[in-house]
Design a protein around this motif. Structure first.
Motif, PDB file in Angstrom:
ATOM      1  N   GLU A 201       7.806  90.720  99.334  1.00 23.37           N
ATOM      2  CA  GLU A 201       7.421  92.158  99.052  1.00 23.37           C
ATOM      3  C   GLU A 201       7.913  92.527  97.391  1.00 23.37           C
ATOM      4  OE1 GLU A 201       8.717  94.379 103.309  1.00 23.37           O
ATOM      5  OE2 GLU A 201      10.477  93.811 101.959  1.00 23.37           O
ATOM      6  N   ALA A 202       8.943  91.569  96.873  1.00 25.55           N
ATOM      7  CA  ALA A 202       9.131  91.598  95.526  1.00 25.55           C
ATOM      8  C   ALA A 202       8.267  91.089  94.813  1.00 25.55           C
ATOM      9  CB  ALA A 202      10.469  91.101  95.390  1.00 25.55           C
ATOM     10  N   ASN A 203       7.281  90.161  95.125  1.00 25.66           N
ATOM     11  CA  ASN A 203       6.468  89.281  94.332  1.00 25.66           C
ATOM     12  C   ASN A 203       4.955  89.751  94.581  1.00 25.66           C
ATOM     13  OD1 ASN A 203       8.009  87.206  92.642  1.00 25.66           O
ATOM     14  ND2 ASN A 203       9.087  87.328  94.919  1.00 25.66           N
ATOM     15  N   ALA A 204       4.578  90.768  95.439  1.00 23.72           N
ATOM     16  CA  ALA A 204       3.451  90.903  95.912  1.00 23.72           C
ATOM     17  C   ALA A 204       2.378  91.065  94.638  1.00 23.72           C
ATOM     18  CB  ALA A 204       3.263  92.311  96.643  1.00 23.72           C
ATOM     19  N   ALA A 205       2.440  91.728  93.785  1.00 20.09           N
ATOM     20  CA  ALA A 205       1.498  91.846  92.784  1.00 20.09           C
ATOM     21  C   ALA A 205       1.307  90.572  91.879  1.00 20.09           C
ATOM     22  CB  ALA A 205       1.858  92.995  91.531  1.00 20.09           C
ATOM     23  N   LEU A 206       2.567  89.895  91.649  1.00 19.28           N
ATOM     24  CA  LEU A 206       2.541  88.537  91.168  1.00 19.28           C
ATOM     25  C   LEU A 206       1.763  87.706  92.097  1.00 19.28           C
ATOM     26  CD1 LEU A 206       3.185  86.752  88.428  1.00 19.28           C
ATOM     27  CD2 LEU A 206       5.605  86.480  89.810  1.00 19.28           C
ATOM     28  N   TYR A 207       2.134  87.453  93.040  1.00 20.62           N
ATOM     29  CA  TYR A 207       1.534  86.603  94.032  1.00 20.62           C
ATOM     30  C   TYR A 207       0.060  86.702  94.215  1.00 20.62           C
ATOM     31  CZ  TYR A 207       0.359  83.907  98.194  1.00 20.62           C
ATOM     32  OH  TYR A 207      -0.396  83.013  99.160  1.00 20.62           O
ATOM     33  N   ASP A 208      -0.399  87.906  94.171  1.00 21.34           N
ATOM     34  CA  ASP A 208      -1.802  88.043  94.266  1.00 21.34           C
ATOM     35  C   ASP A 208      -2.453  88.093  93.122  1.00 21.34           C
ATOM     36  OD1 ASP A 208      -4.238  89.434  95.365  1.00 21.34           O
ATOM     37  OD2 ASP A 208      -3.887  90.882  93.931  1.00 21.34           O
ATOM     38  N   LYS A 209      -1.916  87.984  91.747  1.00 22.17           N
ATOM     39  CA  LYS A 209      -2.430  87.903  90.410  1.00 22.17           C
ATOM     40  C   LYS A 209      -2.665  86.256  90.439  1.00 22.17           C
ATOM     41  CE  LYS A 209      -1.694  88.072  85.675  1.00 22.17           C
ATOM     42  NZ  LYS A 209      -0.689  88.968  84.575  1.00 22.17           N
ATOM     43  N   GLN A 210      -1.661  85.689  90.891  1.00 20.65           N
ATOM     44  CA  GLN A 210      -1.686  83.972  90.722  1.00 20.65           C
ATOM     45  C   GLN A 210      -2.385  83.257  91.729  1.00 20.65           C
ATOM     46  OE1 GLN A 210       2.663  83.013  90.381  1.00 20.65           O
ATOM     47  NE2 GLN A 210       2.646  83.423  88.353  1.00 20.65           N
ATOM     48  N   ARG A 211      -2.808  84.000  93.032  1.00 28.20           N
ATOM     49  CA  ARG A 211      -3.436  83.327  94.115  1.00 28.20           C
ATOM     50  C   ARG A 211      -4.688  82.952  93.594  1.00 28.20           C
ATOM     51  NH1 ARG A 211      -5.544  80.763  97.965  1.00 28.20           N
ATOM     52  NH2 ARG A 211      -5.132  81.236 100.230  1.00 28.20           N
ATOM     53  N   SER A 212      -4.924  81.441  93.805  1.00 32.79           N
ATOM     54  CA  SER A 212      -6.198  80.995  93.505  1.00 32.79           C
ATOM     55  C   SER A 212      -7.381  81.471  94.218  1.00 32.79           C
ATOM     56  CB  SER A 212      -6.168  79.541  93.763  1.00 32.79           C
ATOM     57  OG  SER A 212      -7.408  78.997  93.503  1.00 32.79           O
ATOM     58  N   ARG A 213      -8.412  81.724  93.387  1.00 34.14           N
ATOM     59  CA  ARG A 213      -9.739  82.260  94.321  1.00 34.14           C
ATOM     60  C   ARG A 213     -10.680  81.259  94.021  1.00 34.14           C
ATOM     61  NH1 ARG A 213      -5.680  86.405  93.695  1.00 34.14           N
ATOM     62  NH2 ARG A 213      -6.634  88.343  93.931  1.00 34.14           N
ATOM     63  N   SER A 214     -10.321  80.056  93.855  1.00 37.10           N
ATOM     64  CA  SER A 214     -11.157  78.712  93.653  1.00 37.10           C
ATOM     65  C   SER A 214     -12.080  78.668  95.019  1.00 37.10           C
ATOM     66  CB  SER A 214     -10.644  77.707  93.144  1.00 37.10           C
ATOM     67  OG  SER A 214      -9.852  77.212  94.024  1.00 37.10           O
ATOM     68  N   LEU A 215     -11.344  79.160  96.358  1.00 39.80           N
ATOM     69  CA  LEU A 215     -11.833  78.582  97.523  1.00 39.80           C
ATOM     70  C   LEU A 215     -11.965  77.187  97.886  1.00 39.80           C
ATOM     71  CD1 LEU A 215     -14.484  81.584  98.208  1.00 39.80           C
ATOM     72  CD2 LEU A 215     -12.348  80.974  99.499  1.00 39.80           C
ATOM     73  N   HIS A 216     -10.732  76.512  97.372  1.00 40.02           N
ATOM     74  CA  HIS A 216     -10.731  75.113  97.931  1.00 40.02           C
ATOM     75  C   HIS A 216     -10.562  75.107  99.736  1.00 40.02           C
ATOM     76  CE1 HIS A 216      -6.592  76.354  96.983  1.00 40.02           C
ATOM     77  NE2 HIS A 216      -6.407  76.001  98.284  1.00 40.02           N
ATOM     78  N   GLU A 217     -10.234  76.205 100.103  1.00 40.00           N
ATOM     79  CA  GLU A 217     -10.282  76.497 101.413  1.00 40.00           C
ATOM     80  C   GLU A 217     -11.689  76.580 102.275  1.00 40.00           C
ATOM     81  OE1 GLU A 217      -7.127  79.022  99.597  1.00 40.00           O
ATOM     82  OE2 GLU A 217      -9.274  79.010  99.384  1.00 40.00           O
ATOM     83  N   ALA A 218     -12.771  76.570 101.428  1.00 42.19           N
ATOM     84  CA  ALA A 218     -14.170  77.120 101.810  1.00 42.19           C
ATOM     85  C   ALA A 218     -14.527  76.152 103.137  1.00 42.19           C
ATOM     86  CB  ALA A 218     -15.143  76.926 100.875  1.00 42.19           C
ATOM     87  N   ARG A 219     -14.215  74.844 102.984  1.00 41.49           N
ATOM     88  CA  ARG A 219     -14.913  73.713 104.112  1.00 41.49           C
ATOM     89  C   ARG A 219     -14.206  74.292 105.368  1.00 41.49           C
ATOM     90  NH1 ARG A 219     -13.052  68.661 105.110  1.00 41.49           N
ATOM     91  NH2 ARG A 219     -11.677  68.795 103.148  1.00 41.49           N
ATOM     92  N   TRP A 220     -12.949  74.354 105.308  1.00 45.70           N
ATOM     93  CA  TRP A 220     -12.060  74.693 106.512  1.00 45.70           C
ATOM     94  C   TRP A 220     -12.581  76.293 107.024  1.00 45.70           C
ATOM     95  CZ3 TRP A 220      -9.906  71.269 109.533  1.00 45.70           C
ATOM     96  CH2 TRP A 220      -9.353  70.161 108.858  1.00 45.70           C
TER      97      TRP A 220
ATOM     98  N   GLY B 132      -1.437  88.758 103.610  1.00 42.54           N
ATOM     99  CA  GLY B 132      -1.175  89.294 102.268  1.00 42.54           C
ATOM    100  C   GLY B 132      -2.128  90.239 101.905  1.00 42.54           C
ATOM    101  N   ALA B 133      -2.790  89.973 100.534  1.00 47.66           N
ATOM    102  CA  ALA B 133      -3.587  91.038  99.793  1.00 47.66           C
ATOM    103  C   ALA B 133      -5.006  90.859 100.215  1.00 47.66           C
ATOM    104  CB  ALA B 133      -3.293  91.157  98.147  1.00 47.66           C
ATOM    105  N   GLY B 134      -5.270  89.993 100.966  1.00 44.98           N
ATOM    106  CA  GLY B 134      -6.598  89.910 101.348  1.00 44.98           C
ATOM    107  C   GLY B 134      -7.614  88.666 100.669  1.00 44.98           C
ATOM    108  N   GLU B 135      -7.012  88.388  99.395  1.00 44.26           N
ATOM    109  CA  GLU B 135      -7.751  87.278  98.769  1.00 44.26           C
ATOM    110  C   GLU B 135      -7.226  85.952  98.988  1.00 44.26           C
ATOM    111  OE1 GLU B 135     -10.503  87.472  97.291  1.00 44.26           O
ATOM    112  OE2 GLU B 135     -11.099  89.518  96.847  1.00 44.26           O
ATOM    113  N   PRO B 136      -8.053  84.968  98.947  1.00 42.12           N
ATOM    114  CA  PRO B 136      -9.432  84.805  99.284  1.00 42.12           C
ATOM    115  C   PRO B 136     -10.164  84.799 100.762  1.00 42.12           C
ATOM    116  CG  PRO B 136      -8.708  82.521  98.795  1.00 42.12           C
ATOM    117  CD  PRO B 136      -7.584  83.540  98.693  1.00 42.12           C
ATOM    118  N   ILE B 137      -8.912  84.648 101.686  1.00 39.95           N
ATOM    119  CA  ILE B 137      -9.110  84.332 102.955  1.00 39.95           C
ATOM    120  C   ILE B 137      -9.982  85.461 103.803  1.00 39.95           C
ATOM    121  CG2 ILE B 137      -8.300  83.571 105.456  1.00 39.95           C
ATOM    122  CD1 ILE B 137      -7.933  81.448 103.110  1.00 39.95           C
ATOM    123  N   ALA B 138      -9.375  86.443 103.714  1.00 39.71           N
ATOM    124  CA  ALA B 138      -9.833  87.711 104.481  1.00 39.71           C
ATOM    125  C   ALA B 138     -11.131  88.278 103.865  1.00 39.71           C
ATOM    126  CB  ALA B 138      -8.972  89.102 104.312  1.00 39.71           C
ATOM    127  N   SER B 139     -11.253  88.126 102.469  1.00 39.19           N
ATOM    128  CA  SER B 139     -12.632  88.624 101.663  1.00 39.19           C
ATOM    129  C   SER B 139     -13.694  87.582 102.182  1.00 39.19           C
ATOM    130  CB  SER B 139     -12.373  88.609 100.284  1.00 39.19           C
ATOM    131  OG  SER B 139     -12.208  87.318  99.715  1.00 39.19           O
TER     132      SER B 139
END
Length: 200
Positions: free
Chosen positions: A13-32, A52-59
């Motif tokens: 809750e305290a780090n939501a904006a920072l976590y979202d900003k730092q969360r990788s969007r490179s989609l290394h998860e894509a294969r899974w 979380g904030a929906g990026e990148p898994i939910a998106s």
């Protein structure tokens, strides 16, 4: 370390904006994610636990046409998700105490399930299985072996735990699910340890 596990929600809750900003969007998860999606019916219902904030898994899942329900215990994270997808189904809730009337074709808990203690994971997996339709799939990130470690969110230390792969397989089997994939510290996925199971 149990005291640290009690602080996970507060930290996100305290780090939501920072976590979202730092969360990788490179989609290394894509294969899974592609493997998970291929195992589901087209346009199926997916529950994203710890969305979380929906990026990148939910998106990714939304873009692939799945009907997504996102659940997170950190309301500030959900506020960001709602700003991105105002028509989305975003719910405040805790995966340790799920109270949902719907069932789903798939459940994903990426970078979230491992914040539960070992006993909480043992209790949660049967509830997950009960929410998955016949033929549906589960995708979660876990640890590479049984134990407790710590991670980092912003400047804060967070709790991580895992059971052994054999114990995960046994619990899933006891609840009508078959382990279909497990890879420890996948070098092509940011060294995530990933588990998939199917409800036959």
């Amino acid at each position: 370390m149990s005291e640290l596990s009690d602080k996970t929600q507060e930290i996100y809750e305290a780090n939501a904006a920072l976590y979202d900003k730092q969360r990788s969007r490179s989609l290394h998860e894509a294969r899974w994610l592609a493997r998970f999606g291929d195992a589901l019916p087209r346009g199926g219902r997916v529950l994203d636990l710890g969305c979380g904030a929906g990026e990148p898994i939910a998106s990714w899942l939304i873009a692939e046409g799945f009907r997504l329900t996102g659940v997170d215990f950190a309301e500030p994270m959900l506020e960001i998700a709602r700003s991105r997808w105002p028509e989305g189904d975003w719910r405040q809730g805790d995966m340790r105490a799920l109270s949902l009337s719907e069932t789903y074709d798939g459940i994903v808990a990426w970078d979230s399930f491992f914040h539960l203690t070992q006993d909480e994971q043992r209790a949660a997996l049967p509830r997950f299985a009960a929410l998955i339709n016949q033929g549906g799939s589960l995708l979660v990130t876990v640890g590479h072996d049984a134990g407790e470690v710590t991670g980092q969110v912003g400047a804060d230390e967070v709790f991580h735990a895992s059971l052994s792969p054999a114990e995960y397989a046994a619990i899933l089997s006891d609840n009508g699910m078959r382990l279909t994939a497990y890879l420890a510290e996948d070098p092509d996925c940011g060294r995530h340890s990933v588990l998939m199971a199917r409800k036959d």
